[in-house]
Design a protein around this motif. Structure first.
Motif, PDB file in Angstrom:
ATOM      1  N   ALA A  28       0.826  -1.209   0.000  1.00 44.27           N
ATOM      2  CA  ALA A  28       0.000   0.000   0.000  1.00 44.27           C
ATOM      3  C   ALA A  28       0.863   1.263   0.000  1.00 44.27           C
ATOM      4  O   ALA A  28       0.525   2.272  -0.638  1.00 44.27           O
ATOM      5  CB  ALA A  28      -0.928  -0.007   1.214  1.00 44.27           C
ATOM      6  N   TRP A  29       1.998   1.187   0.693  1.00 45.92           N
ATOM      7  CA  TRP A  29       2.910   2.327   0.767  1.00 45.92           C
ATOM      8  C   TRP A  29       3.489   2.650  -0.621  1.00 45.92           C
ATOM      9  O   TRP A  29       3.562   3.795  -1.034  1.00 45.92           O
ATOM     10  CB  TRP A  29       4.024   2.011   1.752  1.00 45.92           C
ATOM     11  CG  TRP A  29       5.009   3.101   2.031  1.00 45.92           C
ATOM     12  CD1 TRP A  29       6.363   3.036   1.877  1.00 45.92           C
ATOM     13  CD2 TRP A  29       4.741   4.421   2.546  1.00 45.92           C
ATOM     14  NE1 TRP A  29       6.950   4.214   2.259  1.00 45.92           N
ATOM     15  CE2 TRP A  29       5.976   5.078   2.683  1.00 45.92           C
ATOM     16  CE3 TRP A  29       3.572   5.081   2.912  1.00 45.92           C
ATOM     17  CZ2 TRP A  29       6.078   6.381   3.158  1.00 45.92           C
ATOM     18  CZ3 TRP A  29       3.681   6.389   3.381  1.00 45.92           C
ATOM     19  CH2 TRP A  29       4.921   7.024   3.502  1.00 45.92           C
ATOM     20  N   LYS A  30       3.871   1.596  -1.337  1.00 43.65           N
ATOM     21  CA  LYS A  30       4.382   1.777  -2.691  1.00 43.65           C
ATOM     22  C   LYS A  30       3.336   2.438  -3.572  1.00 43.65           C
ATOM     23  O   LYS A  30       3.647   3.365  -4.344  1.00 43.65           O
ATOM     24  CB  LYS A  30       4.785   0.419  -3.279  1.00 43.65           C
ATOM     25  CG  LYS A  30       5.210   0.478  -4.736  1.00 43.65           C
ATOM     26  CD  LYS A  30       5.527  -0.918  -5.259  1.00 43.65           C
ATOM     27  CE  LYS A  30       5.751  -0.903  -6.760  1.00 43.65           C
ATOM     28  NZ  LYS A  30       6.019  -2.248  -7.315  1.00 43.65           N
ATOM     29  N   ASP A  31       2.082   2.017  -3.470  1.00 42.64           N
ATOM     30  CA  ASP A  31       1.017   2.599  -4.290  1.00 42.64           C
ATOM     31  C   ASP A  31       0.863   4.087  -4.008  1.00 42.64           C
ATOM     32  O   ASP A  31       0.711   4.897  -4.932  1.00 42.64           O
ATOM     33  CB  ASP A  31      -0.309   1.879  -4.026  1.00 42.64           C
ATOM     34  CG  ASP A  31      -0.319   0.456  -4.583  1.00 42.64           C
ATOM     35  OD1 ASP A  31       0.527   0.149  -5.437  1.00 42.64           O
ATOM     36  OD2 ASP A  31      -1.179  -0.339  -4.137  1.00 42.64           O
ATOM     37  N   VAL A  32       0.892   4.453  -2.735  1.00 44.73           N
ATOM     38  CA  VAL A  32       0.730   5.863  -2.356  1.00 44.73           C
ATOM     39  C   VAL A  32       1.906   6.690  -2.868  1.00 44.73           C
ATOM     40  O   VAL A  32       1.720   7.773  -3.452  1.00 44.73           O
ATOM     41  CB  VAL A  32       0.596   6.001  -0.823  1.00 44.73           C
ATOM     42  CG1 VAL A  32       0.728   7.470  -0.404  1.00 44.73           C
ATOM     43  CG2 VAL A  32      -0.743   5.448  -0.358  1.00 44.73           C
ATOM     44  N   ILE A  33       3.123   6.206  -2.652  1.00 47.35           N
ATOM     45  CA  ILE A  33       4.316   6.943  -3.075  1.00 47.35           C
ATOM     46  C   ILE A  33       4.334   7.130  -4.585  1.00 47.35           C
ATOM     47  O   ILE A  33       4.610   8.222  -5.107  1.00 47.35           O
ATOM     48  CB  ILE A  33       5.597   6.226  -2.602  1.00 47.35           C
ATOM     49  CG1 ILE A  33       5.693   6.251  -1.074  1.00 47.35           C
ATOM     50  CG2 ILE A  33       6.831   6.866  -3.223  1.00 47.35           C
ATOM     51  CD1 ILE A  33       5.748   7.630  -0.454  1.00 47.35           C
ATOM     52  N   PHE A  37       4.022  10.899  -5.977  1.00 48.73           N
ATOM     53  CA  PHE A  37       5.296  11.433  -6.456  1.00 48.73           C
ATOM     54  C   PHE A  37       5.636  10.814  -7.819  1.00 48.73           C
ATOM     55  O   PHE A  37       5.015  11.154  -8.802  1.00 48.73           O
ATOM     56  CB  PHE A  37       6.385  11.182  -5.402  1.00 48.73           C
ATOM     57  CG  PHE A  37       6.012  11.727  -4.047  1.00 48.73           C
ATOM     58  CD1 PHE A  37       6.035  13.098  -3.816  1.00 48.73           C
ATOM     59  CD2 PHE A  37       5.604  10.890  -3.020  1.00 48.73           C
ATOM     60  CE1 PHE A  37       5.664  13.626  -2.587  1.00 48.73           C
ATOM     61  CE2 PHE A  37       5.233  11.394  -1.783  1.00 48.73           C
ATOM     62  CZ  PHE A  37       5.257  12.772  -1.567  1.00 48.73           C
ATOM     63  N   VAL A  38       6.630   9.932  -7.865  1.00 49.94           N
ATOM     64  CA  VAL A  38       6.996   9.220  -9.086  1.00 49.94           C
ATOM     65  C   VAL A  38       7.296   7.770  -8.728  1.00 49.94           C
ATOM     66  O   VAL A  38       7.342   7.417  -7.550  1.00 49.94           O
ATOM     67  CB  VAL A  38       8.236   9.851  -9.786  1.00 49.94           C
ATOM     68  CG1 VAL A  38       7.902  11.206 -10.375  1.00 49.94           C
ATOM     69  CG2 VAL A  38       9.407   9.937  -8.811  1.00 49.94           C
ATOM     70  N   SER A  39       7.527   6.946  -9.737  1.00 51.35           N
ATOM     71  CA  SER A  39       7.830   5.534  -9.499  1.00 51.35           C
ATOM     72  C   SER A  39       9.199   5.404  -8.829  1.00 51.35           C
ATOM     73  O   SER A  39      10.205   5.891  -9.349  1.00 51.35           O
ATOM     74  CB  SER A  39       7.834   4.764 -10.821  1.00 51.35           C
ATOM     75  OG  SER A  39       6.592   4.910 -11.467  1.00 51.35           O
ATOM     76  N   LEU A  40       9.220   4.739  -7.677  1.00 53.20           N
ATOM     77  CA  LEU A  40      10.445   4.563  -6.905  1.00 53.20           C
ATOM     78  C   LEU A  40      10.560   3.123  -6.427  1.00 53.20           C
ATOM     79  O   LEU A  40       9.561   2.501  -6.068  1.00 53.20           O
ATOM     80  CB  LEU A  40      10.460   5.498  -5.690  1.00 53.20           C
ATOM     81  CG  LEU A  40      10.441   7.010  -5.968  1.00 53.20           C
ATOM     82  CD1 LEU A  40      10.174   7.772  -4.682  1.00 53.20           C
ATOM     83  CD2 LEU A  40      11.757   7.450  -6.587  1.00 53.20           C
ATOM     84  N   GLN A  41      11.768   2.627  -6.394  1.00 54.35           N
ATOM     85  CA  GLN A  41      12.041   1.332  -5.764  1.00 54.35           C
ATOM     86  C   GLN A  41      12.162   1.572  -4.269  1.00 54.35           C
ATOM     87  O   GLN A  41      12.911   2.445  -3.832  1.00 54.35           O
ATOM     88  CB  GLN A  41      13.349   0.758  -6.330  1.00 54.35           C
ATOM     89  CG  GLN A  41      13.756  -0.578  -5.761  1.00 54.35           C
ATOM     90  CD  GLN A  41      15.033  -1.051  -6.421  1.00 54.35           C
ATOM     91  OE1 GLN A  41      15.054  -1.390  -7.607  1.00 54.35           O
ATOM     92  NE2 GLN A  41      16.121  -1.046  -5.672  1.00 54.35           N
ATOM     93  N   ILE A  42      11.429   0.821  -3.463  1.00 55.99           N
ATOM     94  CA  ILE A  42      11.385   1.059  -2.026  1.00 55.99           C
ATOM     95  C   ILE A  42      11.919  -0.154  -1.289  1.00 55.99           C
ATOM     96  O   ILE A  42      11.429  -1.282  -1.474  1.00 55.99           O
ATOM     97  CB  ILE A  42       9.951   1.367  -1.554  1.00 55.99           C
ATOM     98  CG1 ILE A  42       9.397   2.587  -2.321  1.00 55.99           C
ATOM     99  CG2 ILE A  42       9.925   1.631  -0.056  1.00 55.99           C
ATOM    100  CD1 ILE A  42       7.934   2.882  -2.028  1.00 55.99           C
TER     101      ILE A  42
END
Length: 324
Positions: A28-33, A37-42
């Motif tokens: 869910a955190w990846k979806d929000v970020i 913002f932009v696509s990021l590897q987390i």
């Protein structure tokens, strides 16, 4: 009502209301970020314990966000860039915890209100440690009066909150996220521009970039661009500003520092190019109207009057006097 769509947001321009996202899983955190913002590897040090919140507010074309979560690393990889090409200028201000930002061959460390610039059109990495809170300010790259070369010199430099422009700007940025501005749409856009210019000033100061030298270099590059595009009928302040990622206001101000205007300079260079074309060896058989059109003069009478004022004779008379 006007709407802005920056970094995945769709809020009324100048909206006083904030969007709030709270999540408790890495997915869910990846979806929000990615949306905000932009696509990021987390990469999280403990994905099972991850929680996070994002508060987002729109101020004209500036998106102001507060992001808080557990220790983790965000990376903008070349692969993600190829799938998500959004070009944004961002400022990250570490309000709590410690942040390390890497971009363009530099790494800076931020804490206690320090901030730094970075751009989403190139790879970068944010590493955030402790119980961190990061304020992120986002502008569409084309709205910021900064050339590509300047942008690459200014990223990942620590802008200290305890000295210089940072002493003024850091608390101002902190207030933008959580408090309503109460401004009209027009004034919200104006504020967004002014905050961008203050941030660039702080970055120039911190990066030890000589602003006068930088502006001289930019002025030379703009003039060189004009010189090689004199035959382009669309050549004008708007086109040039877009080419150099400047606002038209910044472009006009750049020329004004040299007691020139953009329109007058383009006209002068076109007239000079026309003069050379009219008197070049073997040019006698080129119609004057053809030369005028080649260098952006669509009206033969306007061209003739301008040429006569500049060189003291009509184009035809001038050629007759100067071509052997």
């Amino acid at each position: 009502m006007e709407f802005a769509d920056h970094g995945g947001l769709a809020l009324p321009t100048g909206s006083p209301e904030a969007l709030i996202d709270e999540v408790a899983s890495l997915g869910a955190w990846k979806d929000v970020i990615w949306e905000r913002f932009v696509s990021l590897q987390i990469a999280s040090s403990d994905a099972s314990a991850l929680t996070g919140t994002v508060h987002t507010r729109q101020i004209g074309h500036l998106t102001a966000s507060a992001v808080a979560s557990t220790p983790q690393t965000f990376t903008r990889t070349p692969r993600l860039l190829s799938h998500d090409s959004r070009s944004l200028l961002q400022v990250g201000l570490v309000e709590r915890g410690t942040g390390h930002l890497e971009q363009d061959g530099r790494t800076c460390t931020l804490t206690d209100g320090d901030f730094a610039l970075y751009e989403t059109a190139r790879p970068f990495t944010w590493s955030l440690a402790g119980d961190w809170r990061l304020l992120v300010f986002t502008w569409p790259r084309e709205t910021v009066p900064l050339s590509d070369a300047e942008g690459q010199r200014l990223t990942a430099n620590t802008l200290c909150s305890r000295e210089g422009v940072g002493l003024i700007l850091s608390p101002m940025l902190g207030q933008l996220v959580m408090n309503r501005t109460g401004l009209s749409v027009a004034n919200s856009a104006r504020l967004a521009d002014e905050i961008a210019e203050l941030t660039i000033t702080a970055a120039l100061e911190a990066g030890h970039v000589d602003q006068a030298t930088s502006e001289t270099d930019l002025f030379q590059r703009v003039r060189a661009y004009i010189e090689t595009h004199l035959d382009d009928p669309t050549l004008g302040p708007q086109r040039i500003a877009q080419e150099f990622f400047l606002s038209p206001r910044t472009l006009h101000r750049l020329f004004a520092r040299h007691d020139l205007t953009v329109h007058a300079w383009i006209k002068e260079r076109r007239l000079e190019a026309s003069r050379h074309a009219l008197t070049a060896p073997g040019s006698q058989h080129s119609p004057v109207t053809e030369v005028a059109t080649r260098y952006g003069f669509r009206d033969a009478a306007v061209f003739s009057r301008a040429f006569s004022r500049a060189y003291g004779a009509s184009p035809s008379r001038y050629r007759m006097l100067h071509v052997e």
